[in-house]
Design an enzyme around this catalytic site. Structure first.
Site, PDB file in Angstrom:
ATOM      1  CG  ASN A   1      77.962 -83.744  65.680  1.00  0.00           C
ATOM      2  OD1 ASN A   1      78.491 -84.465  64.842  1.00  0.00           O
ATOM      3  ND2 ASN A   1      77.894 -82.425  65.544  1.00  0.00           N
TER       4      ASN A   1
ATOM      5  CG  ASP B   1      71.880 -76.475  65.679  1.00  0.00           C
ATOM      6  OD1 ASP B   1      72.182 -76.036  64.551  1.00  0.00           O
ATOM      7  OD2 ASP B   1      71.254 -77.544  65.848  1.00  0.00           O
TER       8      ASP B   1
ATOM      9  CE  LYS C   1      90.132 -80.988  84.323  1.00  0.00           C
ATOM     10  NZ  LYS C   1      90.997 -81.995  84.901  1.00  0.00           N
TER      11      LYS C   1
ATOM     12  N   PRO D   1      76.385 -69.285  64.190  1.00  0.00           N
ATOM     13  CG  PRO D   1      78.250 -68.693  62.931  1.00  0.00           C
ATOM     14  CD  PRO D   1      77.820 -69.066  64.322  1.00  0.00           C
ATOM     15  CG  ASP D   2      71.465 -71.410  59.393  1.00  0.00           C
ATOM     16  OD1 ASP D   2      72.162 -72.213  58.746  1.00  0.00           O
ATOM     17  OD2 ASP D   2      70.226 -71.374  59.320  1.00  0.00           O
TER      18      ASP D   2
ATOM     19  CG  PHE E   1      73.049 -83.458  54.175  1.00  0.00           C
ATOM     20  CD1 PHE E   1      73.836 -82.949  53.160  1.00  0.00           C
ATOM     21  CD2 PHE E   1      72.876 -84.830  54.247  1.00  0.00           C
ATOM     22  CE1 PHE E   1      74.439 -83.782  52.241  1.00  0.00           C
ATOM     23  CE2 PHE E   1      73.472 -85.693  53.341  1.00  0.00           C
ATOM     24  CZ  PHE E   1      74.264 -85.168  52.323  1.00  0.00           C
TER      25      PHE E   1
ATOM     26  CE  LYS F   1      68.215 -73.741  57.953  1.00  0.00           C
ATOM     27  NZ  LYS F   1      69.453 -74.188  58.557  1.00  0.00           N
TER      28      LYS F   1
HETATM   29  O1  PMT Z   1      79.478 -87.638  58.879  1.00  0.00           O
HETATM   30  P1  PMT Z   1      78.779 -88.982  58.817  1.00  0.00           P
HETATM   31  O2  PMT Z   1      79.100 -89.831  60.019  1.00  0.00           O
HETATM   32  O3  PMT Z   1      79.003 -89.683  57.509  1.00  0.00           O
HETATM   33  O4  PMT Z   1      77.206 -88.715  58.925  1.00  0.00           O
HETATM   34  C1  PMT Z   1      76.549 -88.014  57.912  1.00  0.00           C
HETATM   35  C2  PMT Z   1      75.514 -87.027  58.473  1.00  0.00           C
HETATM   36  C3  PMT Z   1      74.409 -87.794  59.174  1.00  0.00           C
HETATM   37  C4  PMT Z   1      76.191 -86.057  59.445  1.00  0.00           C
HETATM   38  C5  PMT Z   1      74.966 -86.211  57.223  1.00  0.00           C
HETATM   39  O5  PMT Z   1      74.346 -87.101  56.340  1.00  0.00           O
HETATM   40  C6  PMT Z   1      73.984 -85.149  57.666  1.00  0.00           C
HETATM   41  O6  PMT Z   1      72.804 -85.368  57.862  1.00  0.00           O
HETATM   42  N1  PMT Z   1      74.496 -83.884  57.821  1.00  0.00           N
HETATM   43  C7  PMT Z   1      73.737 -82.749  58.381  1.00  0.00           C
HETATM   44  C8  PMT Z   1      73.702 -82.847  59.866  1.00  0.00           C
HETATM   45  C9  PMT Z   1      72.950 -81.690  60.522  1.00  0.00           C
HETATM   46  O7  PMT Z   1      73.547 -80.926  61.211  1.00  0.00           O
HETATM   47  O8  PMT Z   1      71.675 -81.600  60.196  1.00  0.00           O
HETATM   48  P2  PMT Z   1      70.664 -80.450  60.764  1.00  0.00           P
HETATM   49  O9  PMT Z   1      69.315 -80.947  60.368  1.00  0.00           O
HETATM   50  O10 PMT Z   1      70.932 -80.183  62.210  1.00  0.00           O
HETATM   51  O11 PMT Z   1      71.079 -79.177  59.945  1.00  0.00           O
HETATM   52  C10 PMT Z   1      70.448 -78.808  58.711  1.00  0.00           C
HETATM   53  C11 PMT Z   1      71.442 -78.231  57.747  1.00  0.00           C
HETATM   54  O12 PMT Z   1      71.961 -76.995  58.227  1.00  0.00           O
HETATM   55  C12 PMT Z   1      72.649 -79.096  57.452  1.00  0.00           C
HETATM   56  O13 PMT Z   1      72.938 -78.986  56.069  1.00  0.00           O
HETATM   57  C13 PMT Z   1      73.770 -78.473  58.270  1.00  0.00           C
HETATM   58  O14 PMT Z   1      75.041 -78.638  57.655  1.00  0.00           O
HETATM   59  C14 PMT Z   1      73.352 -76.997  58.238  1.00  0.00           C
HETATM   60  N2  PMT Z   1      73.760 -76.200  59.409  1.00  0.00           N
HETATM   61  C15 PMT Z   1      73.290 -76.496  60.652  1.00  0.00           C
HETATM   62  C16 PMT Z   1      73.617 -75.694  61.718  1.00  0.00           C
HETATM   63  C17 PMT Z   1      74.433 -74.553  61.493  1.00  0.00           C
HETATM   64  N3  PMT Z   1      74.785 -73.752  62.508  1.00  0.00           N
HETATM   65  N4  PMT Z   1      74.885 -74.293  60.274  1.00  0.00           N
HETATM   66  C18 PMT Z   1      74.556 -75.080  59.223  1.00  0.00           C
HETATM   67  O15 PMT Z   1      74.977 -74.830  58.088  1.00  0.00           O
END
Ligand code: PMT
Length: 405
Positions: A210, A279, A289, A305-306, A323, A341
């Site tokens: 991403n 995710d 390839k 995994p989360d 976040f 969570k």
């Molecule tokens: O890196 P930059 O370019 O500065 O951009 C910053 C950002 C936009 C990436 C940052 O501010 C941000 O929003 N980070 C979280 C991105 C994200 O994956 O969000 P989500 O809503 O999909 O996930 C929710 C939370 O679960 C996040 O804290 C993520 O780290 C966590 N997560 C998600 C999936 C997973 N398998 N494990 C996780 O821990």
């Protein structure tokens, strides 16, 4: 940035093409509430005019040592006493040499000798000049005397070469200066943070990922370190310099990030999940390839995994901050993640539009915790990082001093 509000910062400008970035530095410092005065060397004026700095600082710019109009000819002493911090940006090889050897042959070098404020230098020069033993020795002397040398960065240079010698960007310099004044609100605490994207292999040469640049997470790591925390930064593949004093663990996939976090989570006091973790990953990655023979290709994906969820559900979970990156219904989705969570705090940002979120210098945040919320920004990620660290420290101390649950 709380640390720089009303702080008196003296910016020294020496000769170098990077001086074109210094007016932006002055502007950014004033945006966060600092008072700024500018002193230029004679060489610097070949690159940028004093009038430019006068316009952005709102103050007269000083350029000469023996100026009979300036505070009865004792301008260097007045300025040296006025400054709470001195930052020379750019600092040329010549300027570093003159500082290292205690020369006082112009206003800038003289006031550096006459001040007891912390002195920070942001070198900028050709890569060979930076690598030259004379420059290395001068920097060694300066560092021994407590001068803070920030940067330089690596990359393409104005001279057409590529290597170490680029001045740090203005926002990074603002953050370094902010660190000088940061309150040690996280002193004695271990903070674990994830940043950047993850990469999930499709085959040996392709991957799913991403647009996360890591800027937000790296800025928080740096601000937390400045606030006294012992910081471990688990970083996906990004192209960023490790913040000074931060312990960095590089990973590529979500599974690697999960392992790196889980092995450290129960000895951490605070966990911040800023990474944009994939995710899903490809269920079965071929050894070779994939050939483009078929018109359509389906990939079977399986859940990763989360990381955030697994940390939050530990028996002795750290203070856990997630976040939320959303393209719509920001507050409702963030609220849902906070509850579902069982987090201590969630930091939500709208993504998918230019100027904020992924891969931008700025961001706009909505922060929610069980008993309150706050909007932050729009502002530079470096500025927001300091505000977030202050907020996290406040909530952490309230929770663990029994003021909240
Ligand atoms: O890196 P930059 O370019 O500065 O951009 C910053 C950002 C936009 C990436 C940052 O501010 C941000 O929003 N980070 C979280 C991105 C994200 O994956 O969000 P989500 O809503 O999909 O996930 C929710 C939370 O679960 C996040 O804290 C993520 O780290 C966590 N997560 C998600 C999936 C997973 N398998 N494990 C996780 O821990």
């Amino acid at each position: 940035m709380a640390g720089l509000e009303h702080r008196r910062v003296l910016i020294g400008v020496s000769a170098g093409i990077a001086a074109y970035k210094t007016p932006d530095l002055v502007r950014r410092l004033r945006e966060v509430g600092a008072e700024v005065r500018v002193v230029m060397t004679a060489g610097a004026m070949e690159f940028v005019k004093p009038l430019t700095f006068q316009a952005v600082s709102g103050q007269p710019v000083r350029t000469t040592l023996l100026d009979p109009d300036a505070e009865a000819g004792m301008g260097h002493i007045e300025l040296a006493r006025w400054a709470e911090a001195v930052l020379i940006a750019p600092a040329s090889a010549d300027l570093l040499a003159r500082l290292a050897h205690g020369l006082a042959d112009d206003l800038l070098t003289t006031l550096c000798l006459a001040t007891d404020a912390p002195l920070m230098v942001a070198p900028a020069m050709n890569r060979l000049m930076w690598a030259h033993p004379a420059t290395r020795a001068n920097c060694g002397l300066l560092a021994e005397r407590g001068v803070l040398i920030v940067g330089p960065d690596e990359g393409d240079q104005a001279c057409g070469e590529s290597g170490a010698g680029r001045m740090l960007e203005p926002l990074a310099l603002v953050q370094r200066l902010g660190g000088l004044f940061a309150e040690p609100v996280l002193s004695g605490l271990r903070l674990l943070i994830t940043a950047g994207p993850t990469r999930e292999a499709v085959d040996p040469v392709r991957y799913i990922s991403n647009r996360s640049s890591g800027k937000m997470g790296f800025a928080i790591a740096s601000a937390a370190r400045a606030a006294g925390a012992d910081v471990t930064l688990v970083a996906g593949p990004v192209n960023l310099e490790t913040p000074t004093g931060v312990d960095r663990v590089d990973v590529e996939t979500a599974a690697e990030m999960h392992a790196a976090v889980m092995s450290r989570a129960d000895t951490s006091d605070i966990f911040i999940a800023c990474a944009a973790v994939a995710d899903y990953r490809v269920a079965s990655v071929p050894d070779q390839k994939i050939k483009k023979s078929a018109e359509r290709l389906s990939l079977e994906l399986e859940r990763n995994p989360d990381i955030l969820g697994d940390v939050a559900s530990l028996t002795r979970a750290p203070f856990t901050v997630g976040f939320a990156a959303e393209t719509e219904n920001l507050e409702a989705h963030a609220e849902d993640k906070l509850q579902r969570k069982g987090l201590d705090m969630i930091i939500a940002n709208l993504v998918g539009r230019p100027g904020t979120g992924f891969d931008a210098d700025d961001n706009l945040l909505w922060v929610r915790w069980p008993t309150g919320s706050r909007s932050l920004g729009p502002a530079a990620k470096t500025v927001l990082a300091s505000a977030l660290v202050a907020l996290i420290a406040e909530r952490y101390h309230e929770r663990f001093s029994g003021g909240d649950s």
